[in-house]
Motif scaffolding. Structure first.
Motif, short mmCIF file in Angstrom:
data_model
loop_
_atom_site.label_atom_id
_atom_site.label_comp_id
_atom_site.label_asym_id
_atom_site.label_seq_id
_atom_site.Cartn_x
_atom_site.Cartn_y
_atom_site.Cartn_z
N LEU A 114 -23.08 27.49 -20.53
CA LEU A 114 -22.02 26.62 -21.02
C LEU A 114 -22.33 26.03 -22.38
O LEU A 114 -21.52 25.34 -22.97
N GLU A 117 -21.20 29.70 -27.45
CA GLU A 117 -20.57 31.03 -27.33
C GLU A 117 -21.60 32.11 -27.02
O GLU A 117 -21.34 33.06 -26.29
N ALA A 120 -22.88 31.89 -23.50
CA ALA A 120 -21.77 32.25 -22.62
C ALA A 120 -21.61 33.76 -22.54
O ALA A 120 -21.34 34.33 -21.48
N ALA A 154 -15.59 35.69 -9.15
CA ALA A 154 -16.54 34.95 -9.98
C ALA A 154 -16.05 33.53 -10.25
O ALA A 154 -16.83 32.58 -10.24
N SER A 155 -14.74 33.38 -10.47
CA SER A 155 -14.21 32.04 -10.76
C SER A 155 -14.44 31.10 -9.57
O SER A 155 -14.82 29.94 -9.75
N GLN A 156 -14.25 31.61 -8.36
CA GLN A 156 -14.46 30.76 -7.19
C GLN A 156 -15.94 30.48 -6.93
O GLN A 156 -16.34 29.35 -6.64
N ILE A 158 -18.60 30.66 -9.06
CA ILE A 158 -19.25 29.84 -10.09
C ILE A 158 -18.73 28.41 -10.03
O ILE A 158 -19.49 27.45 -10.19
N GLY A 159 -17.44 28.26 -9.74
CA GLY A 159 -16.90 26.90 -9.59
C GLY A 159 -17.53 26.18 -8.41
O GLY A 159 -17.83 24.98 -8.48
N LEU A 160 -17.75 26.92 -7.32
CA LEU A 160 -18.39 26.31 -6.14
C LEU A 160 -19.82 25.86 -6.49
O LEU A 160 -20.24 24.75 -6.15
N MET A 162 -20.96 25.11 -9.45
CA MET A 162 -20.90 23.96 -10.35
C MET A 162 -20.67 22.67 -9.59
O MET A 162 -21.32 21.65 -9.84
N GLY B 159 -13.87 26.35 -11.74
CA GLY B 159 -14.41 27.70 -11.89
C GLY B 159 -13.46 28.61 -12.66
O GLY B 159 -13.88 29.41 -13.51
N LEU B 160 -12.17 28.46 -12.40
CA LEU B 160 -11.17 29.25 -13.11
C LEU B 160 -11.19 28.91 -14.61
O LEU B 160 -11.17 29.81 -15.47
N MET B 162 -13.69 27.67 -16.29
CA MET B 162 -14.93 28.18 -16.88
C MET B 162 -14.82 29.65 -17.22
O MET B 162 -15.22 30.10 -18.29
N MET B 163 -14.30 30.45 -16.28
CA MET B 163 -14.25 31.90 -16.51
C MET B 163 -13.23 32.25 -17.58
O MET B 163 -13.45 33.14 -18.39
N VAL B 166 -14.33 29.42 -21.09
CA VAL B 166 -15.68 29.19 -21.60
C VAL B 166 -16.49 30.49 -21.57
O VAL B 166 -16.91 30.99 -22.60
#
Lengths: 201, 201
Positions: A114, A117, A120, A154-156, A158-160, A162, B159-160, B162-163, B166
């Motif tokens: 994070l 760039e 990331a 991945a969105s779910q 990585i969000g979890l 975080m 998470g959404l 971030m993906m 970011v």
């Protein structure tokens, strides 16, 4: 495995030069576009030395990312078994890493992704080439839809991570892992194998 | 509204001292435990001056967080209407912020929340008191289950973001927002009002 993640003894300056060159080349060209030859040139060493210290390109990438785990070692326990339960197994295995001693390294990896760039881009390459691509190859998915499915997962996930390990939002931060396996597993399963109403764009 | 997010002219040193003191007090005591009196004391000014510059505690908190939006202004368009479609409306409104000129400030807020424990605590307070609490109060949810539901929604939404904004993982990074509304909306809806198999722990 000796030297797998770069813990073998060696001249620290050479090892660090190779890792620094690797981060630059992987970020600039992506994992697929990066070559051991280019990384060796960036570090001013012979390509054979890169192989000697770090093994394959995959292994060098994991070392450059300070990855706490090698996804290839963990994916079989996710992918083998009932395809209708892969979401559950993925959440369980994923939380198992973060709840283990490797968890603090995983938090560091996520934080670094994070920062700017450049980091990331490295984290994106890591997710894409080391995790998502392998999961999708194993499942028998429509190749047009598969990339969207992978990035939704991945969105779910990585969000979890975080919320549970970095932001520490309650109660997600402290419920037993199995509570999250039961609640988030079906989401991951739907993203992988369920109907996606809007389809890929 | 003049001065709402601290854009009113004033002595820059005083304003910055108040904002710095606010960040410290909000991080140490949480939003609910923080008082304008304590923040004023931290900045060495009169509490009336804090109110004069920043308005209410909510407004001061948003200014201290550099929040790109005031969630109270956006939540009605999410919460009003069919409760069975709140997930869809939440994803649509959320992506609308990030896709607007406010998006870069939202990325900065998210990045700052990952930097260290202290900023993570501020982001957690922001999510809890400015967003999740208000959504949950509006929906008629079992108060035992509601906190887990709220934090699961946050895990998916953050998470959404971030993906998409970011890490910029494809194709989530570039599909039309409505594709994500159609695919992620049902997840958010299930977390808010569906069966949660494992229940709260």
């Amino acid at each position: 495995m000796a030297g797998r993640t770069g813990r073998r003894a060696g001249k620290p300056d050479t090892r660090e030069s190779i890792l620094a060159a690797a981060r630059t080349v992987f970020a600039e060209r992506g994992f697929d576009g990066a070559s051991i030859r280019a990384i060796a040139a960036g570090a001013g060493v012979d390509p054979a030395l890169v192989h000697h210290y770090f093994g394959t390109k995959d292994q060098l990438f994991l070392a450059a990312m300070n990855s706490p785990v090698d996804p290839r070692e963990l994916l079989p326990q996710v992918l083998d078994g009932d395809p209708g339960e892969v979401g559950t197994r993925l959440v369980r295995t994923f939380l198992g890493i973060w709840d283990s001693p490797a968890g603090s390294a995983a938090v560091a990896l996520l934080r670094s992704g994070l920062t700017n760039e450049w980091t990331a881009r490295l984290l994106r390459e890591f997710l894409t080439t080391q995790v998502i691509r392998r999961v999708l190859q194993h499942l028998d998915l429509d190749p047009v839809e598969a990339p969207l499915r992978g990035s939704l997962v991945a969105s779910q996930m990585i969000g979890l991570a975080m919320m549970r390990y970095v932001i520490r939002l309650e109660p997600v931060a402290s419920v037993p892992a199995e509570t999250l396996v039961g609640t988030v597993g079906p989401t991951v399963q739907r993203y992988l194998t369920g109907d996606l109403p809007a389809g890929p764009a």
